[in-house]
Each structure stands twice: as C-alpha cells, then as structure tokens.
Design a protein around this motif. Sequence first.
Motif, mmCIF file in Angstrom:
data_model
loop_
_atom_site.group_PDB
_atom_site.id
_atom_site.type_symbol
_atom_site.label_atom_id
_atom_site.label_comp_id
_atom_site.label_asym_id
_atom_site.label_seq_id
_atom_site.Cartn_x
_atom_site.Cartn_y
_atom_site.Cartn_z
ATOM 1 N N PRO A 108 71.343 67.569 51.385
ATOM 2 C CA PRO A 108 71.306 66.113 51.532
ATOM 3 C C PRO A 108 72.629 65.518 52.028
ATOM 4 O O PRO A 108 72.638 64.455 52.640
ATOM 5 C CB PRO A 108 70.985 65.614 50.124
ATOM 6 N N THR A 109 73.735 66.205 51.790
ATOM 7 C CA THR A 109 75.038 65.705 52.230
ATOM 8 C C THR A 109 75.333 66.016 53.691
ATOM 9 O O THR A 109 76.309 65.520 54.247
ATOM 10 C CB THR A 109 76.155 66.324 51.363
ATOM 11 N N GLU A 110 74.497 66.855 54.328
ATOM 12 C CA GLU A 110 74.723 67.229 55.721
ATOM 13 C C GLU A 110 73.921 66.298 56.640
ATOM 14 O O GLU A 110 72.842 65.838 56.300
ATOM 15 C CB GLU A 110 74.331 68.686 55.939
ATOM 16 N N THR A 111 74.463 66.048 57.819
ATOM 17 C CA THR A 111 73.878 65.097 58.752
ATOM 18 C C THR A 111 72.772 65.742 59.588
ATOM 19 O O THR A 111 72.987 66.784 60.217
ATOM 20 C CB THR A 111 74.964 64.546 59.698
ATOM 21 N N VAL A 112 71.599 65.104 59.586
ATOM 22 C CA VAL A 112 70.483 65.495 60.449
ATOM 23 C C VAL A 112 70.321 64.377 61.471
ATOM 24 O O VAL A 112 70.048 63.234 61.116
ATOM 25 C CB VAL A 112 69.175 65.694 59.651
ATOM 26 N N THR A 113 70.532 64.705 62.746
ATOM 27 C CA THR A 113 70.459 63.686 63.797
ATOM 28 C C THR A 113 69.135 63.695 64.540
ATOM 29 O O THR A 113 68.839 62.763 65.279
ATOM 30 C CB THR A 113 71.575 63.886 64.836
ATOM 31 N N GLY A 131 63.083 62.711 67.285
ATOM 32 C CA GLY A 131 64.139 61.708 67.237
ATOM 33 C C GLY A 131 64.816 61.651 65.890
ATOM 34 O O GLY A 131 64.639 62.528 65.037
ATOM 35 N N LYS A 132 65.549 60.594 65.693
ATOM 36 C CA LYS A 132 66.401 60.416 64.520
ATOM 37 C C LYS A 132 65.595 59.916 63.316
ATOM 38 O O LYS A 132 64.791 59.014 63.441
ATOM 39 C CB LYS A 132 67.487 59.398 64.872
ATOM 40 N N PRO A 133 65.858 60.515 62.148
ATOM 41 C CA PRO A 133 65.201 60.007 60.931
ATOM 42 C C PRO A 133 65.654 58.582 60.621
ATOM 43 O O PRO A 133 66.816 58.232 60.828
ATOM 44 C CB PRO A 133 65.691 60.967 59.833
ATOM 45 N N GLU A 134 64.724 57.781 60.159
ATOM 46 C CA GLU A 134 65.040 56.420 59.728
ATOM 47 C C GLU A 134 65.292 56.414 58.225
ATOM 48 O O GLU A 134 64.968 57.384 57.532
ATOM 49 C CB GLU A 134 63.897 55.474 60.103
ATOM 50 N N ASP A 135 65.860 55.320 57.721
ATOM 51 C CA ASP A 135 66.184 55.208 56.292
ATOM 52 C C ASP A 135 64.996 55.560 55.412
ATOM 53 O O ASP A 135 63.875 55.118 55.651
ATOM 54 C CB ASP A 135 66.632 53.778 55.957
ATOM 55 N N GLN A 136 65.256 56.389 54.411
ATOM 56 C CA GLN A 136 64.274 56.768 53.386
ATOM 57 C C GLN A 136 63.079 57.545 53.923
ATOM 58 O O GLN A 136 62.082 57.728 53.225
ATOM 59 C CB GLN A 136 63.779 55.526 52.624
ATOM 60 N N GLU A 137 63.137 58.012 55.148
ATOM 61 C CA GLU A 137 62.038 58.744 55.753
ATOM 62 C C GLU A 137 62.238 60.244 55.515
ATOM 63 O O GLU A 137 63.344 60.755 55.673
ATOM 64 C CB GLU A 137 62.057 58.450 57.260
ATOM 65 N N GLU A 151 59.273 65.223 57.613
ATOM 66 C CA GLU A 151 57.900 65.291 58.112
ATOM 67 C C GLU A 151 57.420 63.913 58.578
ATOM 68 O O GLU A 151 56.704 63.813 59.572
ATOM 69 C CB GLU A 151 56.963 65.853 57.037
ATOM 70 N N GLN A 152 57.823 62.858 57.885
ATOM 71 C CA GLN A 152 57.483 61.499 58.329
ATOM 72 C C GLN A 152 58.135 61.194 59.673
ATOM 73 O O GLN A 152 57.523 60.572 60.542
ATOM 74 C CB GLN A 152 57.897 60.471 57.278
ATOM 75 N N THR A 153 59.380 61.639 59.840
ATOM 76 C CA THR A 153 60.064 61.454 61.124
ATOM 77 C C THR A 153 59.307 62.177 62.226
ATOM 78 O O THR A 153 59.066 61.606 63.300
ATOM 79 C CB THR A 153 61.509 61.979 61.056
ATOM 80 N N LEU A 154 58.925 63.420 61.973
ATOM 81 C CA LEU A 154 58.174 64.189 62.963
ATOM 82 C C LEU A 154 56.909 63.447 63.380
ATOM 83 O O LEU A 154 56.659 63.240 64.568
ATOM 84 C CB LEU A 154 57.819 65.570 62.398
ATOM 85 N N ARG A 155 56.134 63.024 62.399
ATOM 86 C CA ARG A 155 54.863 62.343 62.693
ATOM 87 C C ARG A 155 55.078 61.048 63.461
ATOM 88 O O ARG A 155 54.378 60.758 64.427
ATOM 89 C CB ARG A 155 54.095 62.101 61.402
ATOM 90 N N ARG A 156 56.063 60.246 63.036
ATOM 91 C CA ARG A 156 56.339 58.963 63.709
ATOM 92 C C ARG A 156 56.812 59.187 65.140
ATOM 93 O O ARG A 156 56.325 58.554 66.082
ATOM 94 C CB ARG A 156 57.383 58.172 62.920
ATOM 95 N N GLU A 157 57.766 60.097 65.317
ATOM 96 C CA GLU A 157 58.327 60.327 66.650
ATOM 97 C C GLU A 157 57.298 60.908 67.617
ATOM 98 O O GLU A 157 57.250 60.524 68.778
ATOM 99 C CB GLU A 157 59.554 61.230 66.563
ATOM 100 N N VAL A 158 56.464 61.831 67.161
ATOM 101 C CA VAL A 158 55.430 62.401 68.026
ATOM 102 C C VAL A 158 54.430 61.304 68.419
ATOM 103 O O VAL A 158 54.010 61.226 69.576
ATOM 104 C CB VAL A 158 54.739 63.604 67.354
#
Length: 168
Positions: free
Chosen positions: A26-31, A59-65, A68-75
């Motif tokens: 969680p402390t590492e950056t995922v862009t 794309g980039k994860p949004e706050d509190q996402e 897997e939610q990022t994957l679904r939203r970006e696709v």
Amino acid sequence: MSLRERTTWEGRPGLITWLPGHRPLPTETVTQVSGLCLTPDARILLVSEDGRAWSLPGGKPEDQETWEQTLRREVAEEACAEVLRWQFLGAQRVEGLTPQPYYQLRYWARVRLEAFRPAFETRHRLAVCAGEFAQRLSWGAGAIGQALLREALEAELQASSGVGPGSA
C-alpha cells in the motif's frame, strides 16, 4: 521469474522489471492498471489516441478505487468494453524515469465489446490476433511483452476450460 528491460521515455533512460504475481505494498505507488483484454474470439483489444501508437486499455487508479475497479472503469472508458472475467498477472516496476520507482499492474481480462463511442483520450480501438501483438505495440516484441502475452494466453486457456480467473 523476473525480467528486466532498459527503456527510454522522453529522452530519459529507465529500467523496467516484470514481476509475475507481485502485488505492490500500500505504501508503493501504482500509476497504471492495464488489461491484456481478450474478446470471445480470442482477439486482443488495443486502444490509441492517434491510430498509430497502440496500447493496452488502462489508466491511473482513482481515490479509494481497487485495482480491479480501475481495470473495469478504464476498459469501459477507453475501449467501450465490459470486463467479464479477470486475473491479476503481475507488476512492472519502473525505475529511473521519475525520482521514485513506481508500478504498472497488468491483468488478463475477458471482455465483451460494446458499440465504440470514442471518449476521453481514446479515439481508436482495434482487436488483433496474438500474432499481431508484437507488431502493434512498441514494446510487444520485447521479453516483457512476450512474457505478458504468454501469461495472458495461459489465463485465457484456463478460463476457457472452466478453471481459475475471477468474474465480475
């Protein structure tokens, strides 16, 4: 097994390390969270802003996402496709392009295509066979690109046989 490749981005040298199955802390950056998305006829989905330089949807994860939610939203946003099933493949650790290392996550996903209505930065969508993967992506022929393709095709094979990956 991790793989390493040297890269250059906007004139800066960098190092990319493919880490299969690695989940950043969680402390590492995922862009970025991207999917190697396969259609029901086993074609790989690619997106582009200009119709020349192609990439995986993501794309980039949004706050509190979640990732897997990022994957679904970006696709959905970039490729006008619905993620039906997915499997986490691993992370690319990118060093040297910014002051601190960061991670780009990669997933396999089975998708259902919807009508393509270009929005956001994506203006083009293409579904290619596995053989075209290396030709369309600037990094697709490299060791990391080929390892990612092999892992995604293995996940697709397992999903087709009723084994493994999660579902939406």
